[in-house]
Design a protein around this motif. Sequence first.
Motif, PDB file in Angstrom:
ATOM      1  N   MET A  51     -11.625  23.639   9.800  1.00  0.00           N
ATOM      2  CA  MET A  51     -12.078  23.284   8.444  1.00  0.00           C
ATOM      3  C   MET A  51     -11.558  21.896   8.069  1.00  0.00           C
ATOM      4  SD  MET A  51     -11.568  25.429   4.941  1.00  0.00           S
ATOM      5  CE  MET A  51     -12.651  26.730   5.485  1.00  0.00           C
ATOM      6  N   SER A  52     -12.387  21.093   7.358  1.00  0.00           N
ATOM      7  CA  SER A  52     -11.965  19.748   6.974  1.00  0.00           C
ATOM      8  C   SER A  52     -10.884  19.826   5.896  1.00  0.00           C
ATOM      9  CB  SER A  52     -13.144  18.977   6.405  1.00  0.00           C
ATOM     10  OG  SER A  52     -14.155  18.890   7.333  1.00  0.00           O
ATOM     11  N   GLN A  53     -10.097  18.765   5.880  1.00  0.00           N
ATOM     12  CA  GLN A  53      -9.003  18.734   4.908  1.00  0.00           C
ATOM     13  C   GLN A  53      -9.228  17.606   3.911  1.00  0.00           C
ATOM     14  OE1 GLN A  53      -5.141  19.484   6.928  1.00  0.00           O
ATOM     15  NE2 GLN A  53      -5.996  21.429   6.309  1.00  0.00           N
ATOM     16  N   THR A  54      -8.586  17.717   2.761  1.00  0.00           N
ATOM     17  CA  THR A  54      -8.702  16.684   1.735  1.00  0.00           C
ATOM     18  C   THR A  54      -7.388  16.615   0.973  1.00  0.00           C
ATOM     19  OG1 THR A  54     -10.119  15.869  -0.051  1.00  0.00           O
ATOM     20  CG2 THR A  54      -9.663  18.224  -0.053  1.00  0.00           C
ATOM     21  N   HIS A  55      -7.364  15.760  -0.055  1.00  0.00           N
ATOM     22  CA  HIS A  55      -6.138  15.615  -0.840  1.00  0.00           C
ATOM     23  C   HIS A  55      -6.243  16.369  -2.154  1.00  0.00           C
ATOM     24  CE1 HIS A  55      -4.578  12.556   1.788  1.00  0.00           C
ATOM     25  NE2 HIS A  55      -5.762  11.951   1.760  1.00  0.00           N
ATOM     26  N   PHE A  56      -5.139  16.979  -2.519  1.00  0.00           N
ATOM     27  CA  PHE A  56      -4.967  17.469  -3.884  1.00  0.00           C
ATOM     28  C   PHE A  56      -3.688  16.781  -4.353  1.00  0.00           C
ATOM     29  CE2 PHE A  56      -2.908  20.419  -6.842  1.00  0.00           C
ATOM     30  CZ  PHE A  56      -3.872  20.447  -7.820  1.00  0.00           C
ATOM     31  N   LEU A  75     -14.237  11.775 -11.632  1.00  0.00           N
ATOM     32  CA  LEU A  75     -14.568  11.584 -10.210  1.00  0.00           C
ATOM     33  C   LEU A  75     -13.355  11.827  -9.306  1.00  0.00           C
ATOM     34  CD1 LEU A  75     -16.895  10.688  -8.314  1.00  0.00           C
ATOM     35  CD2 LEU A  75     -15.984   8.364  -8.454  1.00  0.00           C
ATOM     36  N   ARG A  76     -12.197  11.390  -9.791  1.00  0.00           N
ATOM     37  CA  ARG A  76     -10.928  11.530  -9.064  1.00  0.00           C
ATOM     38  C   ARG A  76     -10.670  12.974  -8.609  1.00  0.00           C
ATOM     39  NH1 ARG A  76      -8.326  10.803 -13.479  1.00  0.00           N
ATOM     40  NH2 ARG A  76      -7.277  12.784 -13.619  1.00  0.00           N
ATOM     41  N   ASN A  77     -11.167  13.917  -9.389  1.00  0.00           N
ATOM     42  CA  ASN A  77     -10.867  15.330  -9.114  1.00  0.00           C
ATOM     43  C   ASN A  77     -11.868  15.986  -8.173  1.00  0.00           C
ATOM     44  OD1 ASN A  77      -8.686  15.624 -11.190  1.00  0.00           O
ATOM     45  ND2 ASN A  77     -10.359  14.987 -12.520  1.00  0.00           N
ATOM     46  N   ALA A 128      -0.675  12.086 -11.899  1.00  0.00           N
ATOM     47  CA  ALA A 128      -0.107  10.829 -11.381  1.00  0.00           C
ATOM     48  C   ALA A 128      -0.441  10.656  -9.898  1.00  0.00           C
ATOM     49  CB  ALA A 128       1.399  10.825 -11.594  1.00  0.00           C
ATOM     50  N   GLU A 129      -0.332  11.741  -9.138  1.00  0.00           N
ATOM     51  CA  GLU A 129      -0.597  11.635  -7.688  1.00  0.00           C
ATOM     52  C   GLU A 129      -2.082  11.382  -7.417  1.00  0.00           C
ATOM     53  OE1 GLU A 129       3.004  14.696  -6.364  1.00  0.00           O
ATOM     54  OE2 GLU A 129       0.932  15.174  -5.825  1.00  0.00           O
ATOM     55  N   SER A 130      -2.941  12.068  -8.172  1.00  0.00           N
ATOM     56  CA  SER A 130      -4.383  11.931  -7.914  1.00  0.00           C
ATOM     57  C   SER A 130      -4.852  10.505  -8.229  1.00  0.00           C
ATOM     58  CB  SER A 130      -5.189  12.959  -8.711  1.00  0.00           C
ATOM     59  OG  SER A 130      -5.098  12.703 -10.098  1.00  0.00           O
ATOM     60  N   ILE A 131      -4.207   9.873  -9.199  1.00  0.00           N
ATOM     61  CA  ILE A 131      -4.546   8.468  -9.516  1.00  0.00           C
ATOM     62  C   ILE A 131      -4.206   7.585  -8.322  1.00  0.00           C
ATOM     63  CG2 ILE A 131      -3.887   6.493 -10.955  1.00  0.00           C
ATOM     64  CD1 ILE A 131      -3.508   8.550 -13.277  1.00  0.00           C
ATOM     65  N   ARG A 132      -3.038   7.838  -7.708  1.00  0.00           N
ATOM     66  CA  ARG A 132      -2.625   7.013  -6.552  1.00  0.00           C
ATOM     67  C   ARG A 132      -3.550   7.230  -5.353  1.00  0.00           C
ATOM     68  NH1 ARG A 132       0.183   6.869 -10.621  1.00  0.00           N
ATOM     69  NH2 ARG A 132       2.012   5.552 -10.860  1.00  0.00           N
ATOM     70  N   MET A 133      -4.138   8.415  -5.241  1.00  0.00           N
ATOM     71  CA  MET A 133      -4.989   8.727  -4.076  1.00  0.00           C
ATOM     72  C   MET A 133      -6.447   8.300  -4.300  1.00  0.00           C
ATOM     73  SD  MET A 133      -2.782   9.919  -2.117  1.00  0.00           S
ATOM     74  CE  MET A 133      -3.764  10.421  -0.722  1.00  0.00           C
ATOM     75  N   HIS A 134      -6.782   7.911  -5.516  1.00  0.00           N
ATOM     76  CA  HIS A 134      -8.180   7.577  -5.833  1.00  0.00           C
ATOM     77  C   HIS A 134      -8.529   6.203  -5.260  1.00  0.00           C
ATOM     78  CE1 HIS A 134     -11.906   8.016  -7.981  1.00  0.00           C
ATOM     79  NE2 HIS A 134     -11.743   6.858  -8.569  1.00  0.00           N
ATOM     80  N   PRO A 135      -9.779   6.019  -4.792  1.00  0.00           N
ATOM     81  CA  PRO A 135     -10.182   4.716  -4.258  1.00  0.00           C
ATOM     82  C   PRO A 135      -9.960   3.590  -5.266  1.00  0.00           C
ATOM     83  CG  PRO A 135     -11.960   6.340  -4.007  1.00  0.00           C
ATOM     84  CD  PRO A 135     -10.849   7.019  -4.729  1.00  0.00           C
ATOM     85  N   ASP A 136      -9.521   2.426  -4.770  1.00  0.00           N
ATOM     86  CA  ASP A 136      -9.320   1.284  -5.675  1.00  0.00           C
ATOM     87  C   ASP A 136     -10.679   0.700  -6.091  1.00  0.00           C
ATOM     88  OD1 ASP A 136     -10.249  -0.218  -3.549  1.00  0.00           O
ATOM     89  OD2 ASP A 136      -8.305  -1.086  -3.054  1.00  0.00           O
ATOM     90  N   GLN A 137     -10.624  -0.343  -6.905  1.00  0.00           N
ATOM     91  CA  GLN A 137     -11.843  -0.914  -7.501  1.00  0.00           C
ATOM     92  C   GLN A 137     -12.891  -1.266  -6.440  1.00  0.00           C
ATOM     93  OE1 GLN A 137      -8.700  -1.517  -8.461  1.00  0.00           O
ATOM     94  NE2 GLN A 137      -8.565  -2.115 -10.598  1.00  0.00           N
ATOM     95  N   ALA A 138     -12.454  -2.012  -5.402  1.00  0.00           N
ATOM     96  CA  ALA A 138     -13.419  -2.499  -4.400  1.00  0.00           C
ATOM     97  C   ALA A 138     -13.995  -1.337  -3.584  1.00  0.00           C
ATOM     98  CB  ALA A 138     -12.733  -3.507  -3.480  1.00  0.00           C
ATOM     99  N   THR A 139     -13.143  -0.366  -3.263  1.00  0.00           N
ATOM    100  CA  THR A 139     -13.613   0.773  -2.454  1.00  0.00           C
ATOM    101  C   THR A 139     -14.623   1.603  -3.231  1.00  0.00           C
ATOM    102  OG1 THR A 139     -11.429   0.813  -1.436  1.00  0.00           O
ATOM    103  CG2 THR A 139     -12.830   2.734  -1.047  1.00  0.00           C
ATOM    104  N   LEU A 140     -14.328   1.846  -4.507  1.00  0.00           N
ATOM    105  CA  LEU A 140     -15.273   2.641  -5.306  1.00  0.00           C
ATOM    106  C   LEU A 140     -16.596   1.884  -5.470  1.00  0.00           C
ATOM    107  CD1 LEU A 140     -16.095   5.063  -6.935  1.00  0.00           C
ATOM    108  CD2 LEU A 140     -14.861   4.142  -8.904  1.00  0.00           C
ATOM    109  N   ARG A 141     -16.506   0.577  -5.639  1.00  0.00           N
ATOM    110  CA  ARG A 141     -17.732  -0.231  -5.761  1.00  0.00           C
ATOM    111  C   ARG A 141     -18.586  -0.065  -4.494  1.00  0.00           C
ATOM    112  NH1 ARG A 141     -19.433  -5.618  -4.722  1.00  0.00           N
ATOM    113  NH2 ARG A 141     -20.861  -6.321  -6.351  1.00  0.00           N
ATOM    114  N   LEU A 178     -15.817   5.725 -15.471  1.00  0.00           N
ATOM    115  CA  LEU A 178     -14.567   5.280 -16.093  1.00  0.00           C
ATOM    116  C   LEU A 178     -13.452   6.078 -15.413  1.00  0.00           C
ATOM    117  CD1 LEU A 178     -13.450   3.529 -18.513  1.00  0.00           C
ATOM    118  CD2 LEU A 178     -13.621   5.600 -19.902  1.00  0.00           C
ATOM    119  N   GLU A 179     -12.503   5.373 -14.809  1.00  0.00           N
ATOM    120  CA  GLU A 179     -11.499   6.111 -14.029  1.00  0.00           C
ATOM    121  C   GLU A 179     -10.220   5.288 -13.903  1.00  0.00           C
ATOM    122  OE1 GLU A 179      -9.823   8.715 -13.029  1.00  0.00           O
ATOM    123  OE2 GLU A 179     -11.661   9.656 -12.254  1.00  0.00           O
ATOM    124  N   PHE A 180      -9.091   5.966 -13.746  1.00  0.00           N
ATOM    125  CA  PHE A 180      -7.845   5.268 -13.431  1.00  0.00           C
ATOM    126  C   PHE A 180      -8.054   4.507 -12.134  1.00  0.00           C
ATOM    127  CE2 PHE A 180      -6.425   8.902 -15.985  1.00  0.00           C
ATOM    128  CZ  PHE A 180      -5.758   8.201 -16.979  1.00  0.00           C
TER     129      PHE A 180
END
Length: 243
Positions: free
Chosen positions: A1-6, A136-138, A201-214, A162-164
């Motif tokens: 099974m694939s894994q992801t971040h929480f 989106l982060r979640n 706080a952790e999910s914000i750090r794991m979320h794609p940055d501006q360029a990646t989300l773009r 709109l996202e951290f």
Amino acid sequence: MSQTHFGYETVDEAAKAGKVKGVFDSVASKYDVMNDLMSLGLHRAWKAYAVAVAYLRPGDQVLDIAGGTGDLARAFAQRVGPAGRVVLTDINEAMLRTGRDRLLDQGLALPTTICDAESLPFKTGSFDLVSVAFGLRNMTHKELALAEMARVLRPGGRLLVLEFSKVAPALQKPYDWYSFKLLPRLGQWVAGDAESYRYLAESIRMHPDQATLRAMMKAAGFGHVDVHNLSAGLVALHVGIKC
Ligand SMILES: C[S@@+](CC[C@H](N)C(=O)[O-])C[C@H]1O[C@@H](n2cnc3c(N)ncnc32)[C@H](O)[C@@H]1O
């Protein structure tokens, strides 16, 4: 099974949605007061900016995804007027119930639907604007959710995310101190739940940055994507045009 971040935890993909549900079930009743406290009211300015950039007109059809307690939906409804329509959606019943009750108390009855952003129960091309604020982060499969958002927009329609995001380097240290030391204590004190705010706080750090989300939005079918950094990149508003 694939894994992801929480947050910082690695979990099976199938487990993430349940864990996210646990977070929002736990915080729903204190969500609005915590938002004001932890952002010192700034979330209102970020949302007001998104509403201004939405350039809605009377009669527009709007879908608010992960709409929670309905801040954006309410502001959008005022702009599209009685000829338009704003649909408030979220995957979490407790959040949506809190939001719907709050809007009803303010005299606003909006169509409200529980649904997963990764599989939207709406026709292709049926909205002028889709929004997702701090949601989106979640999501487990962000690419899938973005593709669904593109699908339900009409050609030329706009997506607001709109996202951290990635804060300016000069603010990184104080922001980390705030996020990992103060925020969980605030969560414990006000909502009786430190863990959910540690996840935030952790999910914000794991979320794609501006360029990646773009880049992700472009890959999902948004031919043009603008990025607006707010509060030194603490938050970013990505505006994608479906073309
Ligand atoms: C931090 S709240 C944001 C609420 C609101 N948009 C705001 O800005 O105040 C995040 C919301 O995302 C929702 N969410 C998480 N995963 C989702 C999914 N797959 N589909 C739809 N909503 C989701 C949660 O239930 C929660 O209400």
